[in-house]
Design a protein around this motif. Structure first.
Motif, short mmCIF file in Angstrom:
data_model
loop_
_atom_site.label_atom_id
_atom_site.label_comp_id
_atom_site.label_asym_id
_atom_site.label_seq_id
_atom_site.Cartn_x
_atom_site.Cartn_y
_atom_site.Cartn_z
N GLN A 50 1.41 -12.30 4.82
CA GLN A 50 0.63 -11.06 4.86
C GLN A 50 0.39 -10.58 6.29
OE1 GLN A 50 -2.90 -13.01 3.05
NE2 GLN A 50 -4.05 -11.80 4.52
N LYS A 51 0.61 -11.46 7.28
CA LYS A 51 0.49 -11.03 8.67
C LYS A 51 1.76 -10.28 9.07
CE LYS A 51 -1.21 -13.36 12.01
NZ LYS A 51 -1.39 -14.42 13.04
N GLY A 52 1.60 -9.26 9.88
CA GLY A 52 2.76 -8.54 10.40
C GLY A 52 3.27 -9.19 11.68
N ASP A 80 9.82 -3.47 2.03
CA ASP A 80 8.85 -3.05 3.04
C ASP A 80 9.04 -1.56 3.32
OD1 ASP A 80 7.22 -2.63 5.22
OD2 ASP A 80 7.86 -4.43 6.30
N GLU A 135 2.64 1.83 -3.75
CA GLU A 135 1.44 1.03 -4.05
C GLU A 135 0.47 1.83 -4.92
OE1 GLU A 135 0.65 -2.04 -3.25
OE2 GLU A 135 1.82 -2.62 -1.49
N PRO A 168 3.84 -6.51 4.92
CA PRO A 168 2.76 -7.37 5.45
C PRO A 168 1.41 -7.04 4.81
CG PRO A 168 3.27 -5.62 6.99
CD PRO A 168 4.24 -5.46 5.86
N SER A 169 1.31 -7.31 3.51
CA SER A 169 0.07 -7.07 2.78
C SER A 169 0.12 -7.87 1.49
CB SER A 169 -0.08 -5.58 2.45
OG SER A 169 0.88 -5.19 1.49
N LEU A 170 -0.99 -7.85 0.75
CA LEU A 170 -1.02 -8.51 -0.55
C LEU A 170 -1.27 -7.49 -1.65
CD1 LEU A 170 -2.95 -11.81 0.28
CD2 LEU A 170 -0.50 -11.53 -0.14
N GLY A 171 -0.62 -6.32 -1.53
CA GLY A 171 -0.76 -5.25 -2.50
C GLY A 171 0.20 -5.43 -3.67
N THR A 174 3.86 -6.61 -3.00
CA THR A 174 3.95 -8.05 -2.78
C THR A 174 3.76 -8.82 -4.08
OG1 THR A 174 3.17 -7.81 -0.50
CG2 THR A 174 2.98 -9.99 -1.49
N SER A 204 -3.21 -16.29 -3.56
CA SER A 204 -2.52 -15.27 -4.36
C SER A 204 -1.36 -15.89 -5.12
CB SER A 204 -2.01 -14.13 -3.47
OG SER A 204 -3.08 -13.47 -2.84
#
Length: 293
Positions: A50-52, A80, A135, A168-171, A174, A204
């Motif tokens: 999740q980090k960019g 992405d 999203e 880079p997210s948990l949406g 992902t 997650s």
């Protein structure tokens, strides 16, 4: 030298660079080179953190290309919205008719979106800026978490490896990758706060594993941006290996200028600088991935 002269020289350099980088032809899946050998059991892996800025797209491009050069059939799915895996392989996104967005939200068949033979053994499903709205648009859709699984699941048996380059997210994008994947490949940079956020990713993963994808597990953890001259990098390697144990790959991806330059030439490092430290590290990683089965 005047500012005007500097600007003219810069324009000439840019124009010369543009001439040197040929655009990849946008072929359709029906034009794919015939596969002359048996395909193994397809492994779908999400390259996720999740980090960019931890090297997800760099790893997606270069590991996929290295496996393709070793005789494997590989599909790289760019999930992405930034589309770095697409542009890093020389795909001009403005020339793409359909992307992964159309598969997820417009019911376009996945074969119509695949760009084959981008590199040896490597096909790509590109991403464009259209994906940025996915999203929000997925929220109201039925079976929203299963869209990617349903699409790439139909490709089992056609590829040895399917890699998904995650945002880079948990949406929801992902989550789609977590539901579609058999395993996770987690890049972690050798810098301060390296493990920050990884616990949220693992939480997650556990929720998705419990509710939606019982087979989901970690395939491997990859240490990126390693600089052996610094104490910090060595400490991070020790910390990550003590936390994740044998799931950590032996291969360390170094911080090199060539790895940063290669995407601007639309080439994987195995083409741009195959004998350098970066190229050799991804070739070694490909060997490890194959050996893990």
């Amino acid at each position: 030298m005047s500012i005007e002269n500097i600007e003219i020289i810069e324009r000439e350099v840019v124009q010369e660079a543009e001439k040197e980088i040929p655009l990849k032809p946008i072929k359709s899946f029906k034009d794919k080179e015939p596969v002359t050998r048996a395909i193994g059991q397809t492994k779908i892996m999400a390259i996720i953190n999740q980090k960019g800025g931890v090297g997800k797209s760099t790893t997606a491009i270069n590991l996929s290309a290295a496996l393709g050069e070793k005789g494997k059939q590989v599909l790289l799915v760019d999930l992405d919205p930034q589309g770095n895996s697409s542009s890093g392989l020389g795909i001009e996104k403005s020339r793409v008719d359909h992307c992964i967005y159309d598969v997820l939200l417009n019911s376009v068949p996945v074969e119509e979106v695949i760009i084959p033979d981008v590199c040896e053994g490597l096909d790509v499903i590109p991403a464009t800026i259209n994906l940025a709205g996915a999203e929000v648009e997925l929220v109201s859709e039925m079976a929203r978490e299963n869209r990617l699984r349903d699409a790439v699941g139909s490709l089992r048996g056609k590829y040895d490896y399917i890699f998904v380059d995650c945002p880079p997210s948990l949406g929801l994008l992902t989550v789609n990758a977590l539901v579609a994947a058999d395993k996770l490949l987690i890049p972690i940079q050798c810098e301060f706060y390296a493990l920050e956020g990884v616990t949220k990713l693992l939480d997650s993963m556990k929720r998705v594993k419990t509710l939606l994808n019982p087979s989901l597990d970690i395939f491997g953890v990859l240490l990126t941006m390693y600089d052996g001259r610094t104490t910090l990098s060595r400490q991070v390697v020790e910390e990550v290996r003590s936390y994740f144990g044998k799931t950590v790959f032996d291969s360390l991806i170094p911080r090199t200028v060539k790895l940063s330059e290669a995407p601007s030439f639309g080439q994987p490092i195995t083409q741009y600088d195959p004998t350098g430290k970066g190229g050799q590290s991804y070739i070694d990683l490909a060997k490890e991935v194959i050996n893990r089965g």
